[in-house]
Design a protein around this motif. Structure first.
Motif, PDB file in Angstrom:
ATOM      1  N   THR A 347       0.824  -1.203   0.000  1.00 36.00           N
ATOM      2  CA  THR A 347       0.000   0.000   0.000  1.00 36.00           C
ATOM      3  C   THR A 347       0.855   1.249   0.000  1.00 36.00           C
ATOM      4  N   GLN A 348       1.896   1.230   0.808  1.00 37.56           N
ATOM      5  CA  GLN A 348       2.764   2.399   0.893  1.00 37.56           C
ATOM      6  C   GLN A 348       3.453   2.681  -0.421  1.00 37.56           C
ATOM      7  N   ALA A 349       3.899   1.632  -1.094  1.00 35.05           N
ATOM      8  CA  ALA A 349       4.632   1.827  -2.327  1.00 35.05           C
ATOM      9  C   ALA A 349       3.749   2.385  -3.429  1.00 35.05           C
ATOM     10  N   SER A 350       2.472   2.021  -3.413  1.00 31.64           N
ATOM     11  CA  SER A 350       1.594   2.447  -4.480  1.00 31.64           C
ATOM     12  C   SER A 350       0.960   3.801  -4.239  1.00 31.64           C
ATOM     13  N   SER A 351       0.916   4.269  -2.973  1.00 27.06           N
ATOM     14  CA  SER A 351       0.176   5.491  -2.697  1.00 27.06           C
ATOM     15  C   SER A 351       1.034   6.679  -2.323  1.00 27.06           C
ATOM     16  N   SER A 352       2.284   6.469  -1.922  1.00 28.15           N
ATOM     17  CA  SER A 352       3.109   7.593  -1.531  1.00 28.15           C
ATOM     18  C   SER A 352       3.690   8.276  -2.755  1.00 28.15           C
ATOM     19  N   PRO A 353       3.814   9.631  -2.729  1.00 24.77           N
ATOM     20  CA  PRO A 353       4.371  10.335  -3.867  1.00 24.77           C
ATOM     21  C   PRO A 353       5.819   9.952  -4.096  1.00 24.77           C
ATOM     22  N   ALA A 354       6.259  10.087  -5.348  1.00 25.87           N
ATOM     23  CA  ALA A 354       7.597   9.628  -5.700  1.00 25.87           C
ATOM     24  C   ALA A 354       8.682  10.346  -4.920  1.00 25.87           C
ATOM     25  N   ASN A 355       8.424  11.624  -4.588  1.00 27.27           N
ATOM     26  CA  ASN A 355       9.457  12.382  -3.896  1.00 27.27           C
ATOM     27  C   ASN A 355       9.250  12.422  -2.389  1.00 27.27           C
ATOM     28  N   ALA A 356       8.346  11.590  -1.848  1.00 29.94           N
ATOM     29  CA  ALA A 356       8.103  11.585  -0.411  1.00 29.94           C
ATOM     30  C   ALA A 356       9.211  10.847   0.318  1.00 29.94           C
ATOM     31  N   PRO A 357       9.656  11.362   1.455  1.00 33.13           N
ATOM     32  CA  PRO A 357      10.652  10.635   2.237  1.00 33.13           C
ATOM     33  C   PRO A 357      10.096   9.287   2.646  1.00 33.13           C
ATOM     34  N   ALA A 358      10.773   8.232   2.240  1.00 34.26           N
ATOM     35  CA  ALA A 358      10.263   6.883   2.523  1.00 34.26           C
ATOM     36  C   ALA A 358      10.135   6.642   4.016  1.00 34.26           C
ATOM     37  N   SER A 359      11.028   7.226   4.799  1.00 31.42           N
ATOM     38  CA  SER A 359      11.016   6.945   6.229  1.00 31.42           C
ATOM     39  C   SER A 359       9.722   7.404   6.887  1.00 31.42           C
ATOM     40  N   MET A 360       9.143   8.511   6.416  1.00 33.97           N
ATOM     41  CA  MET A 360       7.940   9.045   7.041  1.00 33.97           C
ATOM     42  C   MET A 360       6.734   8.145   6.766  1.00 33.97           C
ATOM     43  N   VAL A 361       6.503   7.823   5.505  1.00 40.69           N
ATOM     44  CA  VAL A 361       5.390   6.951   5.157  1.00 40.69           C
ATOM     45  C   VAL A 361       5.639   5.547   5.676  1.00 40.69           C
ATOM     46  N   GLN A 362       6.893   5.111   5.621  1.00 41.83           N
ATOM     47  CA  GLN A 362       7.217   3.776   6.092  1.00 41.83           C
ATOM     48  C   GLN A 362       6.972   3.639   7.587  1.00 41.83           C
ATOM     49  N   ALA A 363       7.270   4.727   8.338  1.00 43.06           N
ATOM     50  CA  ALA A 363       7.039   4.685   9.783  1.00 43.06           C
ATOM     51  C   ALA A 363       5.555   4.480  10.088  1.00 43.06           C
ATOM     52  N   VAL A 364       4.705   5.137   9.303  1.00 40.38           N
ATOM     53  CA  VAL A 364       3.277   4.972   9.484  1.00 40.38           C
ATOM     54  C   VAL A 364       2.859   3.543   9.123  1.00 40.38           C
ATOM     55  N   SER A 365       3.397   3.049   8.002  1.00 42.81           N
ATOM     56  CA  SER A 365       3.082   1.682   7.587  1.00 42.81           C
ATOM     57  C   SER A 365       3.516   0.667   8.634  1.00 42.81           C
ATOM     58  N   ASP A 366       4.717   0.858   9.174  1.00 46.41           N
ATOM     59  CA  ASP A 366       5.232  -0.069  10.179  1.00 46.41           C
ATOM     60  C   ASP A 366       4.365  -0.055  11.437  1.00 46.41           C
ATOM     61  N   TYR A 367       3.909   1.133  11.787  1.00 49.58           N
ATOM     62  CA  TYR A 367       3.078   1.250  12.992  1.00 49.58           C
ATOM     63  C   TYR A 367       1.777   0.473  12.828  1.00 49.58           C
ATOM     64  N   TYR A 368       1.097   0.723  11.707  1.00 47.40           N
ATOM     65  CA  TYR A 368      -0.192   0.082  11.508  1.00 47.40           C
ATOM     66  C   TYR A 368      -0.081  -1.423  11.287  1.00 47.40           C
ATOM     67  N   ALA A 369       1.058  -1.865  10.797  1.00 48.10           N
ATOM     68  CA  ALA A 369       1.235  -3.283  10.534  1.00 48.10           C
ATOM     69  C   ALA A 369       1.179  -4.124  11.804  1.00 48.10           C
ATOM     70  N   ILE A 370       1.528  -3.511  12.955  1.00 54.07           N
ATOM     71  CA  ILE A 370       1.562  -4.289  14.193  1.00 54.07           C
ATOM     72  C   ILE A 370       0.391  -3.972  15.124  1.00 54.07           C
ATOM     73  N   MET A 371      -0.536  -3.111  14.658  1.00 55.90           N
ATOM     74  CA  MET A 371      -1.695  -2.770  15.484  1.00 55.90           C
ATOM     75  C   MET A 371      -2.963  -3.403  14.912  1.00 55.90           C
ATOM     76  N   PRO A 372      -3.916  -3.788  15.747  1.00 57.24           N
ATOM     77  CA  PRO A 372      -4.028  -3.519  17.182  1.00 57.24           C
ATOM     78  C   PRO A 372      -3.407  -4.577  18.081  1.00 57.24           C
ATOM     79  N   GLY A 373      -2.727  -5.566  17.488  1.00 57.33           N
ATOM     80  CA  GLY A 373      -2.276  -6.702  18.279  1.00 57.33           C
ATOM     81  C   GLY A 373      -1.114  -6.450  19.205  1.00 57.33           C
ATOM     82  N   GLN A 374      -0.298  -5.397  18.953  1.00 60.13           N
ATOM     83  CA  GLN A 374       0.904  -5.198  19.756  1.00 60.13           C
ATOM     84  C   GLN A 374       1.004  -3.748  20.252  1.00 60.13           C
TER      85      GLN A 374
END
Length: 456
Positions: A347-374
């Motif tokens: 999802t992150q790869a397809s929706s984030s703008p080409a010039n967006a810092p990967a770390s910012m969108v990736q941090a959001v993706s990483d957060y949601y990937a482990i919620m609500p279970g952790q």
């Protein structure tokens, strides 16, 4: 005086002020129309009330503080501030003798007429900001800026009142007695977290006030639940304005999560002044939500417990980002499906703008990937703005989330903002929200520091 009202019509105070009729008041005091028999002029007299339940020592401390702060407020002289003429003694309690302005409070105007056009709101804001700028220059912090404390005269002049009174009543901070000065609907995030309010807090509160009168709704949501309001305020969960027009940008600056990033009152007075000629909003006015009249609450109703206890009823009251980047169905005590991480990355790869810092969108993706279970791991991915809610409250909120599905994003929408739209189930009910997540970097880690969720 105590918190019990007396019937004082006709009574003479300090040998010169004859009370005529009650014209206003609330939990902090009663306001009377009075006659200054010495100078033969009409004045407003405010009898300050002590919070019920104070010990003798606390009551005496409150009296001394009230007198001190009232005298400080009397030093302020400004055309857009109600002038304090005198501080008299009435049975051991200070009484403020003030300028009388035939007027309605902004709260009353809103209840009767509904949202106001942006140009009119800008004019009111410029008046109030100029008075607050003068107060700040004199070392006075208002601490309770809200629609009920801005008066509109018959000629349209706006004047702010009650300088220093909220501070006098309970020192403006969370104290040992657990009392708080300020109205949750208009509190700055730092004040809601129990930090000492300062000039920047007044800026936020004025922004929240202008937001309410141009939008017809409250920045933290239209709920009468004071716990929910304070909970949302502590995390800075402000819904983006929809009807502010030319005021949108200045409101965003006034209500910035970080106090240091907000403009000064003097800067605001100048900027708002340039917007007073903005095109008037031609939409039909609707009655403001009835909750406005109910939300002018006593300064002593909210305690530190509210920062660590969820109401359990309204998911919009919870600060943590309630989102995931993939469809997740799990209990809060279980673990998220392994497939959610892969789906999140896609999802992150397809929706984030080409010039967006990967770390910012990736941090959001990483957060949601482990919620609500952790939630314990998710907690480490939040910045101080969201962690102010407390770990216990954070975990309690997530324990009521069962399924989440991302319908749009995450994608970067600003220099430090990521947007995501989600559907989720909370306490058995379905919700659809767009969240604007404020990001910060601490010690090389990108963290989610604020969450302005907008329910649809």
């Amino acid at each position: 005086m105590t918190g019990t009202e007396r019937h004082d019509d006709g009574r003479l105070i300090a040998g010169r002020y004859r009370l005529q009729r009650r014209i206003g008041g609330g939990a902090m005091g009663i306001v009377w129309l009075a006659k200054d028999e010495l100078l033969d002029r009409t004045v407003a007299v405010k009898q300050l009330l002590l919070t019920p339940g104070l010990s003798a020592a606390e009551a005496e401390q409150a009296r001394k503080r009230s007198a001190r702060e009232a005298r400080l407020a009397a030093r302020l002289q400004h055309r857009h501030a109600i002038t304090v003429f005198d501080v008299a003694d009435d049975d051991g309690m200070p009484v403020l003798v003030m300028e009388y302005l035939p007027s309605r409070s902004l709260a009353e105007v809103l209840t009767a007429e509904g949202p106001l056009p942006p140009s009119e709101v800008a004019r009111i804001g410029a008046h109030a900001a100029s008075a607050l700028a003068a107060a700040h220059s004199a070392g006075i912090v208002h601490r309770d800026v809200k629609p009920g404390n801005i008066l509109l005269g018959d000629d349209g002049t706006a004047k702010i009142t009650d300088f220093g009174i909220s501070k006098a009543a309970d020192d403006g901070t969370l104290t040992g007695s657990g009392r708080f000065a300020g109205t949750p609907a208009f509190l700055s995030p730092e004040a809601a977290r129990g930090e000492k309010p300062d000039a920047a807090s007044d800026v936020f509160s004025l922004g929240a006030t202008l937001y309410a009168i141009v939008e017809g709704r409250f920045p933290y949501g239209d709920t009468e639940n004071q716990m929910a309001l304070l909970y949302a305020a502590a995390a800075g969960r402000v819904s983006p304005p929809r009807q502010a027009g030319p005021l949108t940008g200045v409101l965003a600056k006034m209500m910035h999560l970080e106090p240091a990033a907000r403009p000064t009152m003097a800067e605001l007075a100048a900027e708002l002044g340039t917007l007073t000629d903005a095109p008037k909003d031609k939409r039909n006015r609707k009655p403001l939500y009835a909750g406005l009249a109910l939300l002018v609450v006593a300064a002593a109703v909210v305690t530190t417990v509210l920062l660590t206890k969820d109401s359990g009823q309204n998911p919009n009251a919870a600060p943590p980002p309630a989102t995931a980047t993939a469809t997740v169905t799990a209990s809060a005590t279980g673990s998220a499906p392994a497939s959610s991480t892969a789906a999140s990355t896609s999802t992150q790869a397809s929706s984030s703008p080409a010039n967006a810092p990967a770390s910012m969108v990736q941090a959001v993706s990483d957060y949601y990937a482990i919620m609500p279970g952790q939630p314990d791991v998710g907690w480490t991915k939040l910045g101080p703005g969201l962690q102010a809610q407390g770990l216990a409250s954070y975990k309690e909120w997530w324990s009521k989330v069962s399924s989440l599905r991302v319908t749009d994003g995450p994608r970067q929408t600003g220099a430090d903002t990521v947007q995501v739209t989600i559907d989720y189930t909370y306490n058995g009910r379905q919700y659809h929200e767009t969240h604007h997540l404020g990001m910060i970097t601490r010690n090389g880690q990108t963290l989610i520091n604020s969450d302005n969720g907008l329910g649809a």
